[in-house]
Motif scaffolding. Sequence first.
Motif, PDB file in Angstrom:
ATOM      1  N   GLN A  72       5.463  -8.396  -1.080  1.00 49.14           N
ATOM      2  CA  GLN A  72       4.561  -8.764  -2.166  1.00 49.14           C
ATOM      3  C   GLN A  72       3.109  -8.829  -1.680  1.00 49.14           C
ATOM      4  N   GLU A  73       2.924  -9.348  -0.465  1.00 48.78           N
ATOM      5  CA  GLU A  73       1.567  -9.401   0.094  1.00 48.78           C
ATOM      6  C   GLU A  73       1.000  -7.996   0.269  1.00 48.78           C
ATOM      7  N   GLN A 118       0.172  -6.569  -3.088  1.00 39.93           N
ATOM      8  CA  GLN A 118      -1.064  -7.146  -3.628  1.00 39.93           C
ATOM      9  C   GLN A 118      -2.289  -6.505  -2.985  1.00 39.93           C
ATOM     10  N   ARG A 119      -2.196  -6.276  -1.663  1.00 42.57           N
ATOM     11  CA  ARG A 119      -3.326  -5.617  -0.985  1.00 42.57           C
ATOM     12  C   ARG A 119      -3.517  -4.202  -1.514  1.00 42.57           C
ATOM     13  N   ASP A 149      11.426 -13.712   3.688  1.00 38.78           N
ATOM     14  CA  ASP A 149      10.226 -13.316   4.443  1.00 38.78           C
ATOM     15  C   ASP A 149       9.858 -11.860   4.161  1.00 38.78           C
ATOM     16  N   ALA A 164       8.332 -11.652   0.748  1.00 44.62           N
ATOM     17  CA  ALA A 164       6.965 -12.197   0.753  1.00 44.62           C
ATOM     18  C   ALA A 164       5.993 -11.201   1.394  1.00 44.62           C
ATOM     19  N   ARG A 165       6.421 -10.609   2.523  1.00 41.94           N
ATOM     20  CA  ARG A 165       5.550  -9.608   3.156  1.00 41.94           C
ATOM     21  C   ARG A 165       5.355  -8.385   2.257  1.00 41.94           C
TER      22      ARG A 165
END
Length: 292
Positions: free
Chosen positions: A203-204, A207-208, A197, A200-201
């Motif tokens: 990477q998110e 990406q932003r 998790d 994933a957070r």
Amino acid sequence: MKRASLLLPILVVIGALGMSSIFIVDEREKALVLRFGRVVDTKAEPGLAFKVPFIDQVARYDSRILSRDLDPIEVTPLDDRRLVVDAFARYRIVDVNKFREATGAAGDQAIAVAGRRLDSILRAETREILGSVSSNDILSSDRAALMLRIRNGAIQEATSLGLEVVDVRLKRTDLPRANLDATFGRMRAEREREATDERARGQEAAQRIRAQADRTVVELVSDANRESEIIRGEADAERNAIFAEAFGADEEFFEFYRSLTAYQRSIKGDNSTLVLSPDSEFFNYLRSDTGR
């Protein structure tokens, strides 16, 4: 002489009787005087004591604080999470009469008998107390209060043995081996899920940030290009205005300057050949002094 020979054995017998009637009670012990197996006297204070020679016997008991380690036992708290508990107790003999009645022996044999009976008491109290709370209470700082409850419960039971339970301690509280492996597996899976998790957070968020940076770059480049085009246009306008002004001031000189500039750009070291018609206006200033 005959009286002296008879007196000496009598004195020896009297001395032997006197010595056999005296015994010493050590400060680390208590003693019972037994006559035909029945208790006739209790010696709880250290020092010299007396008994009837050849009839009375002395049973000695340790009065110091003794330690008893319990074998590991399994308990089941309220949340049905089995635990293996390793404990020990400290106790002492306070009533030697009750202790003898309960054990029926003396010395190390009595200690062994009392230890086995005390084990049963402590096991029962441990299971009862720890079974009334959750495993988190047992594994937390509240275990000190639990140990006190176990000790207080064991005190009443141990009184019938002539013992006083001084302290009870839980040395180790672990999960059974099978449960321990399963718990470690769940903990590992939970940590891996949390790590997934977090990644994933991350990477998110990355990406932003990249998208924001790319948009910022596009905006900056666009603004720079727009400003450069504006500056280039203003420069071209200014250059054209200067050319126009120069052309208006001296038309012939301006044409001569433009021709020289064209010669400079056309005739270079790596490109000195031109194919033109003989009457081309390109070389007007080279054929005559006036350029006509």
